[in-house]
Each structure stands twice: as structure tokens, then as C-alpha cells.
Motif scaffolding. Sequence first.
Motif, PDB file in Angstrom:
ATOM      1  N   CYS A 189       0.851  -1.194   0.000  1.00 41.56           N
ATOM      2  CA  CYS A 189       0.000   0.000   0.000  1.00 41.56           C
ATOM      3  C   CYS A 189       0.885   1.241   0.000  1.00 41.56           C
ATOM      4  CB  CYS A 189      -0.896   0.020   1.244  1.00 41.56           C
ATOM      5  SG  CYS A 189      -1.861  -1.479   1.516  1.00 41.56           S
ATOM      6  N   ASN A 190       0.272   2.367  -0.230  1.00 42.31           N
ATOM      7  CA  ASN A 190       0.942   3.657  -0.089  1.00 42.31           C
ATOM      8  C   ASN A 190       0.357   4.376   1.119  1.00 42.31           C
ATOM      9  OD1 ASN A 190       2.639   3.539  -2.408  1.00 42.31           O
ATOM     10  ND2 ASN A 190       0.849   3.944  -3.687  1.00 42.31           N
ATOM     11  N   SER A 191       1.178   4.577   2.139  1.00 35.95           N
ATOM     12  CA  SER A 191       0.682   5.170   3.375  1.00 35.95           C
ATOM     13  C   SER A 191       0.662   6.686   3.303  1.00 35.95           C
ATOM     14  CB  SER A 191       1.561   4.746   4.552  1.00 35.95           C
ATOM     15  OG  SER A 191       1.405   3.389   4.834  1.00 35.95           O
ATOM     16  N   ASP A 192      -0.241   7.256   4.085  1.00 35.94           N
ATOM     17  CA  ASP A 192      -0.236   8.695   4.336  1.00 35.94           C
ATOM     18  C   ASP A 192       0.723   8.929   5.492  1.00 35.94           C
ATOM     19  OD1 ASP A 192      -0.647  11.306   4.992  1.00 35.94           O
ATOM     20  OD2 ASP A 192      -2.776  11.089   5.501  1.00 35.94           O
ATOM     21  N   ILE A 193       1.928   9.424   5.193  1.00 38.88           N
ATOM     22  CA  ILE A 193       2.940   9.526   6.240  1.00 38.88           C
ATOM     23  C   ILE A 193       2.592  10.579   7.281  1.00 38.88           C
ATOM     24  CG2 ILE A 193       4.787   8.663   4.767  1.00 38.88           C
ATOM     25  CD1 ILE A 193       5.778  11.520   4.477  1.00 38.88           C
ATOM     26  N   SER A 194       1.596  11.416   7.015  1.00 38.71           N
ATOM     27  CA  SER A 194       1.168  12.367   8.042  1.00 38.71           C
ATOM     28  C   SER A 194       0.387  11.661   9.135  1.00 38.71           C
ATOM     29  CB  SER A 194       0.309  13.465   7.418  1.00 38.71           C
ATOM     30  OG  SER A 194      -0.903  12.938   6.911  1.00 38.71           O
ATOM     31  N   ALA A 195      -0.159  10.477   8.832  1.00 40.94           N
ATOM     32  CA  ALA A 195      -0.923   9.703   9.818  1.00 40.94           C
ATOM     33  C   ALA A 195       0.004   8.718  10.492  1.00 40.94           C
ATOM     34  CB  ALA A 195      -2.075   8.981   9.141  1.00 40.94           C
ATOM     35  N   THR A 196       0.960   9.217  11.265  1.00 41.57           N
ATOM     36  CA  THR A 196       1.997   8.355  11.825  1.00 41.57           C
ATOM     37  C   THR A 196       1.483   7.434  12.917  1.00 41.57           C
ATOM     38  OG1 THR A 196       2.613  10.159  13.311  1.00 41.57           O
ATOM     39  CG2 THR A 196       3.858   9.942  11.269  1.00 41.57           C
ATOM     40  N   SER A 197       0.395   7.774  13.577  1.00 43.96           N
ATOM     41  CA  SER A 197      -0.219   6.888  14.565  1.00 43.96           C
ATOM     42  C   SER A 197      -1.659   7.326  14.756  1.00 43.96           C
ATOM     43  CB  SER A 197       0.535   6.941  15.911  1.00 43.96           C
ATOM     44  OG  SER A 197       0.517   8.258  16.432  1.00 43.96           O
ATOM     45  N   ILE A 198      -2.428   6.489  15.436  1.00 48.37           N
ATOM     46  CA  ILE A 198      -3.829   6.818  15.653  1.00 48.37           C
ATOM     47  C   ILE A 198      -4.086   6.955  17.143  1.00 48.37           C
ATOM     48  CG2 ILE A 198      -4.633   5.718  13.539  1.00 48.37           C
ATOM     49  CD1 ILE A 198      -5.466   3.312  15.200  1.00 48.37           C
ATOM     50  N   ASN A 199      -5.124   7.683  17.469  1.00 46.24           N
ATOM     51  CA  ASN A 199      -5.468   7.919  18.862  1.00 46.24           C
ATOM     52  C   ASN A 199      -6.786   7.213  19.154  1.00 46.24           C
ATOM     53  OD1 ASN A 199      -5.643   8.835  21.455  1.00 46.24           O
ATOM     54  ND2 ASN A 199      -6.239  10.933  20.904  1.00 46.24           N
ATOM     55  N   ILE A 200      -6.685   5.982  19.607  1.00 40.65           N
ATOM     56  CA  ILE A 200      -7.871   5.173  19.897  1.00 40.65           C
ATOM     57  C   ILE A 200      -8.012   5.044  21.407  1.00 40.65           C
ATOM     58  CG2 ILE A 200      -8.823   2.840  19.822  1.00 40.65           C
ATOM     59  CD1 ILE A 200      -7.865   2.574  17.017  1.00 40.65           C
ATOM     60  N   ALA A 201      -9.200   5.322  21.913  1.00 33.22           N
ATOM     61  CA  ALA A 201      -9.527   5.060  23.313  1.00 33.22           C
ATOM     62  C   ALA A 201     -10.423   3.829  23.355  1.00 33.22           C
ATOM     63  CB  ALA A 201     -10.232   6.267  23.931  1.00 33.22           C
ATOM     64  N   LEU A 202     -10.049   2.858  24.172  1.00 33.52           N
ATOM     65  CA  LEU A 202     -10.841   1.640  24.266  1.00 33.52           C
ATOM     66  C   LEU A 202     -12.088   1.884  25.111  1.00 33.52           C
ATOM     67  CD1 LEU A 202      -8.163  -1.164  24.692  1.00 33.52           C
ATOM     68  CD2 LEU A 202      -9.074  -0.122  22.616  1.00 33.52           C
ATOM     69  N   ASP A 203     -13.123   1.087  24.853  1.00 33.92           N
ATOM     70  CA  ASP A 203     -14.416   1.200  25.520  1.00 33.92           C
ATOM     71  C   ASP A 203     -14.331   0.587  26.917  1.00 33.92           C
ATOM     72  OD1 ASP A 203     -17.038   1.140  26.388  1.00 33.92           O
ATOM     73  OD2 ASP A 203     -17.833   0.200  24.565  1.00 33.92           O
ATOM     74  N   GLU A 204     -14.504   1.431  27.933  1.00 33.74           N
ATOM     75  CA  GLU A 204     -14.368   0.958  29.306  1.00 33.74           C
ATOM     76  C   GLU A 204     -15.424  -0.074  29.669  1.00 33.74           C
ATOM     77  OE1 GLU A 204     -13.368   2.756  33.720  1.00 33.74           O
ATOM     78  OE2 GLU A 204     -13.947   4.110  32.089  1.00 33.74           O
ATOM     79  N   SER A 205     -16.582  -0.009  29.057  1.00 33.85           N
ATOM     80  CA  SER A 205     -17.638  -0.976  29.368  1.00 33.85           C
ATOM     81  C   SER A 205     -17.303  -2.372  28.861  1.00 33.85           C
ATOM     82  CB  SER A 205     -18.972  -0.522  28.764  1.00 33.85           C
ATOM     83  OG  SER A 205     -18.953  -0.598  27.351  1.00 33.85           O
ATOM     84  N   GLN A 206     -16.320  -2.464  27.952  1.00 32.21           N
ATOM     85  CA  GLN A 206     -15.909  -3.754  27.403  1.00 32.21           C
ATOM     86  C   GLN A 206     -14.492  -4.133  27.852  1.00 32.21           C
ATOM     87  OE1 GLN A 206     -17.975  -5.638  25.435  1.00 32.21           O
ATOM     88  NE2 GLN A 206     -19.528  -4.080  25.861  1.00 32.21           N
ATOM     89  N   ARG A 207     -14.076  -3.614  28.977  1.00 29.94           N
ATOM     90  CA  ARG A 207     -12.696  -3.776  29.410  1.00 29.94           C
ATOM     91  C   ARG A 207     -12.335  -5.232  29.654  1.00 29.94           C
ATOM     92  NH1 ARG A 207     -12.305  -0.260  34.749  1.00 29.94           N
ATOM     93  NH2 ARG A 207     -10.221  -1.141  34.873  1.00 29.94           N
ATOM     94  N   SER A 208     -11.043  -5.522  29.547  1.00 32.34           N
ATOM     95  CA  SER A 208     -10.535  -6.876  29.753  1.00 32.34           C
ATOM     96  C   SER A 208     -10.898  -7.401  31.127  1.00 32.34           C
ATOM     97  CB  SER A 208      -9.004  -6.897  29.592  1.00 32.34           C
ATOM     98  OG  SER A 208      -8.618  -6.941  28.250  1.00 32.34           O
ATOM     99  N   ILE A 209     -11.122  -8.708  31.160  1.00 26.80           N
ATOM    100  CA  ILE A 209     -11.397  -9.414  32.412  1.00 26.80           C
ATOM    101  C   ILE A 209     -10.180 -10.278  32.706  1.00 26.80           C
ATOM    102  CG2 ILE A 209     -12.924 -11.043  33.571  1.00 26.80           C
ATOM    103  CD1 ILE A 209     -15.080 -10.207  31.472  1.00 26.80           C
ATOM    104  N   SER A 210      -9.448  -9.946  33.775  1.00 28.99           N
ATOM    105  CA  SER A 210      -8.173 -10.611  34.001  1.00 28.99           C
ATOM    106  C   SER A 210      -7.759 -10.491  35.458  1.00 28.99           C
ATOM    107  CB  SER A 210      -7.099  -9.971  33.108  1.00 28.99           C
ATOM    108  OG  SER A 210      -5.823 -10.461  33.424  1.00 28.99           O
ATOM    109  N   PRO A 211      -7.032 -11.491  35.973  1.00 26.32           N
ATOM    110  CA  PRO A 211      -6.465 -11.345  37.321  1.00 26.32           C
ATOM    111  C   PRO A 211      -5.253 -10.423  37.358  1.00 26.32           C
ATOM    112  CG  PRO A 211      -5.801 -13.439  36.371  1.00 26.32           C
ATOM    113  CD  PRO A 211      -6.785 -12.824  35.413  1.00 26.32           C
ATOM    114  N   PHE A 212      -4.719 -10.083  36.183  1.00 28.15           N
ATOM    115  CA  PHE A 212      -3.577  -9.172  36.096  1.00 28.15           C
ATOM    116  C   PHE A 212      -4.039  -7.724  36.192  1.00 28.15           C
ATOM    117  CE2 PHE A 212      -1.852 -12.952  34.173  1.00 28.15           C
ATOM    118  CZ  PHE A 212      -0.493 -12.909  34.419  1.00 28.15           C
TER     119      PHE A 212
END
Length: 528
Positions: free
Chosen positions: A35-58
Motif C-alpha cells: 500500500c501507499n501510506s499517508d505519512i502524516s498519519a503516523t499513529s492513531i489515537n484510539i480510546a478503548l471502551d471501558e464498558s468492554q474492558r478486559s477481564i483478568s487477574p492481572f
Amino acid sequence: MVTDKVARDALLFSLRGRAFSEMPNTLAIHSKYLCNSDISATSINIALDESQRSISPFLSFWDYHDAYRSHKTTPFEVAKLLIAKLKETNQSHWIRNFDEDSILTQAKESTDRYNRGESLGQLDGVFVSIKEEMSIKGFETKCGTNFIHDGEPAEEDSTVVKRLRAAGAIVGCQAVMNELGWDTFSVNPFTGTPKNPYISNHSCGGSSGGSGGSVASGLFPISIGADGGGSIRIPSSFCGVYGLKPTCGRVSAHGGEPVDPTLGVFGPLAATADDLALTYTIIAGPDPNDPLSLHQPPVSLKDYDLTETLAGVRIGILPDWHSDNSDEIFNERIEQVKAHLKQLGATIVTTSLPDIDLVGVAHSITICSEMSSYASSHTDTTSRFLPHTRLMMSVSKRLQGSDYVKAQQIRTRLMDQLHELFSGPMDLILTPTTGSQSPAIPPQAAAYGMSHATWTFRAMQYVTLANLTGIPALNVPAGFHNGLPVGLQFMASWWNEALLLRIAKIIERMPGLEKKTADSYIDCLTTA
């Protein structure tokens, strides 16, 4: 000669006399996926949904982020306890170096942001360890040796570290690794050999062994490893944590040591699926400093929280590859996981790769050639490498240029076969991650190092396909057996990390798989 015997045992000469018609390929991305990337989009800012948070003893980034937002504690208070725990656990050999002043300074800055209500996001104030083949400003990037970059601390961060810092993560610890990453158990007399948190005389895996141990122990919810031949997935499997080897070129290699440049990638090891997914979105994306990273499509977490159904998802099983070649516990867990995925609507497809038997030898020739080239660049200090490294360098010198070319022709063939599979009957491939669980490390290895070809083969037999062909691959914890973790591997087509991360979250929620922390688990949050 010893070197000839080792080379023959590793099948490094087995391609001689054989002819292949494919063009050799050192770019482990199929042409259909460039593919040809848009180099201005060097990373994305994603916030995960707290209502679907991982279930873990860690403990997860969620726990840290919640505690900071509610002002139950601060990154600075946690940093002080973490530093104390790093000193207490020094003999576990998970961390080679840490900078106390830097950790406290970063934690103070994060605390100030939370106090102002200006958090940088969900990873702000979360502590991350970094495998020591990635540059951290002010640290010597020794790559598991006792001399490389001696007296030459890095003048800038690697791209991965820069992106973590930009998200507010606190970076100031180097995780222990095999010397140059040239084995799978992180046995390293220079730094000490990382101890498995579940049974301390067993291996953490490698070569990112310190990364695996530092997460499984509870010191860090996240570590960044490197994977040229399973070096993220093997320690993730041995230590019972999640590990993602991204697609070749998905994560910038800028600022990392070029140990195995056509095979190796950086990626996260994490306590939970959410820690894995969030970290991936932060460190992935195009980087002008790494031309290989400019071939990728946009980073996404498409359908990440769609965990109640797998309708339309086809999962391939290659029974001829693993049924007779791995410990029975792995086959039992694969059957258990298959049944659960079928209940969610997935279609299970039995299939094969015609030339799967060529994967190991093509990968071995490639990685030995590339690592030997890197090691040989330090000609004035070759005698300072550990005996195992010197042995492997001698073995690699028995290879010929035609061996390397044929290995790259096999790479082309296998990439074509995988493209055909992923374009037709399947979306994922399910295998064991390793052929055996973590072995006990002989006591004498602490002083002299270790070379055990049979154990190495068993650890690597399912992971090298993804490195050779560039596809992304994931280790998921699949319970325990005899007190040690069991890991299973999923592989997907180029750039399809989103589906792998969705699978990680689904397996994390799967009933019937034992989930537990080690008896010595370290809680640096709730006691802060």
C-alpha cells in the motif's frame, strides 16, 4: 568439525542440490498487500471502551488509569514503589538497567497532567519495559552483549519509544534478552537469566525473556519485545501473557539494532488483550524514518469489541503440521478452543500448506546469515561474544550465498501459498505457539550459557512461518499444565492485526481456561 555437525543437524545444508523457480524475495509483504501510506498519519489515537474492558487477574492499564483519574494514587507514588520492587527483584533478572531519576521525573510530569485534568490518554502514567535492542535516550543499547555501544548511550529514542512517551507512558527500563537474540531461552551469563514467575528455575523464553518475565511478574502491564523467530510469542507462551508479532513493516524499526532486518519486528507483550490492543495502536503506523513502514494501510481495531460472535470467520487447522510434533496438552487445548470458537459461529477448516516442511530450514538459513552479518560487523570484539554466539557465527560462515538465495525463493513460494489460503478458504490459522512448555534451565547454564538444539527446535517449530512470510501472529494464554502456562498461536493475513486482537479478547473471555497470576505476583498499584 563441530560447526559442520551443528549446521547439518540444523538442516542448513539441506537446500543444496535442490532447484526452485521462484524469484528470491527479502520483502516479507506479498505484492498484493503493498500500500501507499499517508505519512502524516503516523499513529492513531484510539480510546478503548471501558464498558468492554478486559477481564483478568492481572493489573491492566485500566487499573492504573482509573486510580490516577480518581486520585486514589498518583504515577509518582507508584513509581517510588516500582523502583523499590525493581531493586528487590534484581536476582530474577527481568530488567538489566533502569534509570531511577528518569522514571521519577516522567512520573512527576504524568502526575501533574492528571492533577490538571490534562491526561494524554489511557496509557498516561503506565509503566512499560523495553527490550534492550531498542534505543532509549541515555541508555547503552547493548543488545544482550557486554560491549556493544559500551560508553555510547543513545542520543535519541527509537520511534517506538517516542510514540509511547507521546502517549504518556513511562519508559526507563531495559528488559533482558539473549545475546543478539540468538536463541529462545534468554540464557545470558552477562545479564543473568530471567526466571519464570510461575516456576523460577524454568525459562521465560526468548529472546525477549525479560519482557515476558517483567509482565508475568506484575512489574509492568506492558513490555515491548522484538520477534525475528518467535522472540515475542515464545516468551509470551512460556510466561502466560499476550504477545503480538505485527506484520513486517507495521511498526517502525527506526532506532532498533538491525540484527535480522528481513525477519524481525517490534511488538507488544501484555498482561491483557486490552493492554495489547491499545499499545499496538500507539506504536504502529508509518514512519518516514523507516521506508518499509510506508507500505501499510491505516491501523485499525475493526470489530475489536465484537466478542459475542465469530459468524463468517474461517479458522484453518493444519493437523499434519502439529498433531504428532507437539506435547499432547497443546492438541487438547486446540480442541477445546476450536469447540468454543465454533459455538460463536466460526467455521473450522482443515487444510495444509504444501511446502510447510521447508519453513524451518529457510528461516534458519535467513536468520543465521543476517545475524552473523550483524555480529561480524563487530570484528574487533568478536572474541567477547558468549560461546553460544561464537558457535553460531562459525556455523553461519559455513553457509553459501546460494543457500541464502534459495531460502528467499522458498519465502516467495510460501507467501504465494499463504496468499492463496487467505484469499480463499480461511481468515486465521490456529496452531500451538510452541511445541513444548517452558523447560527447566540447567543450573550450570547461568555461568556458561546454553546451546540445546532440540529444545530450540521445539520452541520455534510453529513460529517461524510468520517471520519468514511477514504475516502477523499472536500468542494467547490457554490455561496451565503442570503449573506452567500453555500458549496457542493465531496467524492472519498481512495487515490483519485487528482480527488477531479481536481473537485475543474472545479467548480472554473464554470459559474453562484457567487464569491466574504467579504466587509471587507483584502489585505496584494497590499498595502504593
